[in-house]
Design a protein around this motif. Structure first.
Motif, PDB file in Angstrom:
ATOM      1  N   SER A  96       3.177  11.010 -11.951  1.00 56.73           N
ATOM      2  CA  SER A  96       3.968  10.907 -10.726  1.00 56.73           C
ATOM      3  C   SER A  96       3.189  10.283  -9.583  1.00 56.73           C
ATOM      4  O   SER A  96       3.748  10.009  -8.527  1.00 56.73           O
ATOM      5  CB  SER A  96       4.462  12.298 -10.305  1.00 56.73           C
ATOM      6  N   GLN A  97       1.903  10.054  -9.779  1.00 56.19           N
ATOM      7  CA  GLN A  97       1.071   9.510  -8.729  1.00 56.19           C
ATOM      8  C   GLN A  97       0.031   8.555  -9.316  1.00 56.19           C
ATOM      9  O   GLN A  97      -0.516   8.803 -10.383  1.00 56.19           O
ATOM     10  CB  GLN A  97       0.350  10.632  -7.971  1.00 56.19           C
TER      11      GLN A  97
ATOM     12  N   THR B 266      -8.298  10.748  -1.511  1.00 57.34           N
ATOM     13  CA  THR B 266      -8.274  11.894  -2.427  1.00 57.34           C
ATOM     14  C   THR B 266      -7.529  11.642  -3.734  1.00 57.34           C
ATOM     15  O   THR B 266      -7.260  12.596  -4.474  1.00 57.34           O
ATOM     16  CB  THR B 266      -7.624  13.090  -1.722  1.00 57.34           C
ATOM     17  N   LEU B 267      -7.175  10.402  -4.050  1.00 55.68           N
ATOM     18  CA  LEU B 267      -6.483  10.140  -5.308  1.00 55.68           C
ATOM     19  C   LEU B 267      -7.382  10.520  -6.491  1.00 55.68           C
ATOM     20  O   LEU B 267      -8.602  10.358  -6.442  1.00 55.68           O
ATOM     21  CB  LEU B 267      -6.099   8.661  -5.417  1.00 55.68           C
ATOM     22  N   LEU B 268      -6.759  10.991  -7.548  1.00 53.75           N
ATOM     23  CA  LEU B 268      -7.512  11.387  -8.730  1.00 53.75           C
ATOM     24  C   LEU B 268      -8.100  10.168  -9.439  1.00 53.75           C
ATOM     25  O   LEU B 268      -7.558   9.068  -9.366  1.00 53.75           O
ATOM     26  CB  LEU B 268      -6.617  12.154  -9.693  1.00 53.75           C
ATOM     27  N   THR B 269      -9.199  10.395 -10.145  1.00 53.97           N
ATOM     28  CA  THR B 269      -9.848   9.347 -10.930  1.00 53.97           C
ATOM     29  C   THR B 269      -9.766   9.703 -12.409  1.00 53.97           C
ATOM     30  O   THR B 269     -10.029  10.847 -12.790  1.00 53.97           O
ATOM     31  CB  THR B 269     -11.325   9.183 -10.524  1.00 53.97           C
ATOM     32  N   GLN B 270      -9.406   8.732 -13.225  1.00 54.65           N
ATOM     33  CA  GLN B 270      -9.339   8.935 -14.670  1.00 54.65           C
ATOM     34  C   GLN B 270     -10.721   9.286 -15.209  1.00 54.65           C
ATOM     35  O   GLN B 270     -11.729   8.751 -14.754  1.00 54.65           O
ATOM     36  CB  GLN B 270      -8.817   7.652 -15.329  1.00 54.65           C
ATOM     37  N   GLU B 271     -10.754  10.176 -16.175  1.00 49.81           N
ATOM     38  CA  GLU B 271     -12.034  10.573 -16.748  1.00 49.81           C
ATOM     39  C   GLU B 271     -12.642   9.430 -17.553  1.00 49.81           C
ATOM     40  O   GLU B 271     -11.947   8.572 -18.082  1.00 49.81           O
ATOM     41  CB  GLU B 271     -11.861  11.797 -17.644  1.00 49.81           C
TER      42      GLU B 271
ATOM     43  N   GLN C  54       0.813  -1.210   0.000  1.00 52.53           N
ATOM     44  CA  GLN C  54       0.000   0.000   0.000  1.00 52.53           C
ATOM     45  C   GLN C  54       0.850   1.265   0.000  1.00 52.53           C
ATOM     46  O   GLN C  54       0.508   2.263  -0.640  1.00 52.53           O
ATOM     47  CB  GLN C  54      -0.951  -0.015   1.200  1.00 52.53           C
ATOM     48  N   SER C  55       1.982   1.227   0.688  1.00 54.80           N
ATOM     49  CA  SER C  55       2.850   2.410   0.709  1.00 54.80           C
ATOM     50  C   SER C  55       3.408   2.705  -0.675  1.00 54.80           C
ATOM     51  O   SER C  55       3.569   3.864  -1.057  1.00 54.80           O
ATOM     52  CB  SER C  55       3.994   2.214   1.709  1.00 54.80           C
ATOM     53  N   PHE C  56       3.705   1.663  -1.453  1.00 56.59           N
ATOM     54  CA  PHE C  56       4.213   1.864  -2.807  1.00 56.59           C
ATOM     55  C   PHE C  56       3.128   2.430  -3.727  1.00 56.59           C
ATOM     56  O   PHE C  56       3.420   3.158  -4.676  1.00 56.59           O
ATOM     57  CB  PHE C  56       4.753   0.559  -3.381  1.00 56.59           C
ATOM     58  N   ALA C  57       1.876   2.100  -3.454  1.00 56.30           N
ATOM     59  CA  ALA C  57       0.768   2.660  -4.253  1.00 56.30           C
ATOM     60  C   ALA C  57       0.662   4.162  -4.070  1.00 56.30           C
ATOM     61  O   ALA C  57       0.076   4.851  -4.916  1.00 56.30           O
ATOM     62  CB  ALA C  57      -0.549   1.992  -3.867  1.00 56.30           C
ATOM     63  N   LEU C  58       1.256   4.672  -3.006  1.00 59.26           N
ATOM     64  CA  LEU C  58       1.142   6.094  -2.687  1.00 59.26           C
ATOM     65  C   LEU C  58       2.435   6.874  -2.920  1.00 59.26           C
ATOM     66  O   LEU C  58       2.422   8.106  -2.859  1.00 59.26           O
ATOM     67  CB  LEU C  58       0.718   6.260  -1.226  1.00 59.26           C
ATOM     68  N   ASP C  59       3.545   6.174  -3.173  1.00 61.05           N
ATOM     69  CA  ASP C  59       4.840   6.859  -3.213  1.00 61.05           C
ATOM     70  C   ASP C  59       5.722   6.249  -4.303  1.00 61.05           C
ATOM     71  O   ASP C  59       6.429   5.273  -4.064  1.00 61.05           O
ATOM     72  CB  ASP C  59       5.515   6.760  -1.853  1.00 61.05           C
ATOM     73  N   HIS C  60       5.666   6.832  -5.500  1.00 63.80           N
ATOM     74  CA  HIS C  60       6.448   6.320  -6.616  1.00 63.80           C
ATOM     75  C   HIS C  60       7.942   6.378  -6.344  1.00 63.80           C
ATOM     76  O   HIS C  60       8.686   5.437  -6.654  1.00 63.80           O
ATOM     77  CB  HIS C  60       6.135   7.110  -7.889  1.00 63.80           C
ATOM     78  N   ASP C  61       8.430   7.470  -5.777  1.00 61.29           N
ATOM     79  CA  ASP C  61       9.873   7.639  -5.600  1.00 61.29           C
ATOM     80  C   ASP C  61      10.450   6.606  -4.646  1.00 61.29           C
ATOM     81  O   ASP C  61      11.513   6.033  -4.909  1.00 61.29           O
ATOM     82  CB  ASP C  61      10.178   9.051  -5.099  1.00 61.29           C
ATOM     83  N   THR C  62       9.770   6.363  -3.541  1.00 61.62           N
ATOM     84  CA  THR C  62      10.246   5.331  -2.611  1.00 61.62           C
ATOM     85  C   THR C  62      10.187   3.963  -3.257  1.00 61.62           C
ATOM     86  O   THR C  62      11.112   3.155  -3.116  1.00 61.62           O
ATOM     87  CB  THR C  62       9.411   5.349  -1.324  1.00 61.62           C
ATOM     88  N   MET C  63       9.098   3.677  -3.971  1.00 61.65           N
ATOM     89  CA  MET C  63       8.981   2.411  -4.692  1.00 61.65           C
ATOM     90  C   MET C  63      10.161   2.213  -5.639  1.00 61.65           C
ATOM     91  O   MET C  63      10.798   1.167  -5.669  1.00 61.65           O
ATOM     92  CB  MET C  63       7.681   2.374  -5.483  1.00 61.65           C
TER      93      MET C  63
END
Length: 356
Positions: A314-315, A339-344, A268-277
């Protein structure tokens, strides 16, 4: 006293400058810290142009895959092979028959003659090739890359490559046997963001594991958390859960690792943080590439590996038609944001990776 100190500082600075001065200028004008890296510049360029055709496509994906399958034939506690030594190519008649290696024969057919033509070992063409492949995938990190491996002298043992239908206990035990902690296992699985299946369901070959297979992003970590649809409880799909996105393929092992209490919070942490992943993936890949090798006997040629272009994303985002309510989450120290964005659009359909 001050003058003497300045002289001493100048001498130290001069010695340091000599120590870091590049030791070779290659034929193309590139300066390198070790002359051995010069021979790998044309290898790099030919991989990009001839094998990968300049894209983060099927051959690039397959080379990253073989880097794992070849190297993981290793144990810290018993004799299970030589690790990252190219045995997948050298002993292809044996290892390509292992069920877990289904589909790797195609990239072997490309890399074997390529390595022979360039006079490099099979282990080097796999691990160096994997780093070069990643450089074509936007968002991928730079992986510390060593060359100078000798050719394999024995095949790996069947069963060293985890199967996607193995239970989590078995997968984690096999990986720990090779020296990888659960967090590192999840880091290595970041490669699935540019991966696709071929042999599990041949009728839908090149079905990707996330909706953005040409990008090294963290989308796979979010999409595997989406609720899926269970297959009927019979046949080869028993116990498997299908991706809710048409055209996307979900590995049972990914689904289970994303929800197991030993690995879910890392997932789950990787789903939220590309750079750390990306950072964790890079470290795990370097560790993988050194299994069975003595690092001090190899040459670090990271400096000639191109840096991948940045990802256009980036997210991670929710695919069209999906929201926070579609996630299957594990309680972790950090709450998963809503609050993650949703694709149109109304629905996301995932295209297959083009053949190469």
């Amino acid at each position: 006293m001050l003058s003497a100190a300045l002289v001493s500082l100048a001498l130290v600075s001069g010695a340091f400058a000599r120590a870091i001065k590049p030791r070779a200028v290659c034929a193309d004008g590139t300066t390198v810290s070790n002359a051995a890296c010069c021979a790998f510049i044309p290898v790099r360029d030919d991989l990009i142009n001839d094998i990968f055709e300049g894209t983060c496509g099927e051959n690039a994906h397959s080379t990253v895959r073989i880097a794992f399958h070849d190297a993981i034939g290793w144990s810290d506690f018993s004799d299970k092979g030589g690790g990252a030594d190219g045995s997948m190519i050298a002993f292809g008649d044996i290892e390509l028959a292992f069920e877990a290696n289904a589909g790797i024969d195609e990239i072997v057919e490309d890399l074997q003659p390529f390595a022979l033509a360039h006079g490099i070992s099979f282990g080097d063409v796999i691990q160096f090739g994997s780093s070069v492949a990643l450089s074509l995938c936007p968002g991928a990190p730079l992986v510390q890359t060593f060359v100078g491996r000798a050719n394999a002298t024995e095949p790996a043992v069947d069963g060293t490559v985890p199967d996607p239908f193995n239970p989590v206990d078995m997968i984690l035990a096999r990986m720990l046997d090779a020296g990888f902690q659960p967090e590192e296992v999840i880091a290595l699985l970041a490669s699935h963001t540019i991966a696709a299946q071929d042999e599990i369901e041949p009728a839908i070959e090149r079905s990707p594991f996330d909706s953005t297979p040409a990008l090294f992003d963290n989308q796979v970590f979010l999409e595997v958390l989406l609720q899926g649809t269970a297959f009927p409880g019979n046949g080869s799909h028993e116990g498997e859960v299908e991706s809710p996105l048409p055209g996307e393929f979900r590995l049972q092992s990914d689904r289970d690792l994303a929800r197991d209490p030993r690995t879910a919070c890392t997932w789950q942490s990787f789903a939220l943080d590309h750079d750390t992943m990306a950072q964790k993936f890079s470290a795990a890949m370097t560790k993988l590439s050194l299994l069975g090798q003595f690092q001090d006997q190899l040459v670090d040629c990271t400096e000639i590996i191109p840096q991948a272009p940045p990802s256009s994303r980036s997210q991670a985002f929710f695919p069209a038609g999906k929201t926070f309510d579609d996630l299957e989450l594990t309680a972790c120290d950090n709450a998963f944001p809503t609050t993650l964005l949703t694709q149109e659009g109304t629905t996301t359909s995932v295209a297959r990776v083009p053949p190469q």
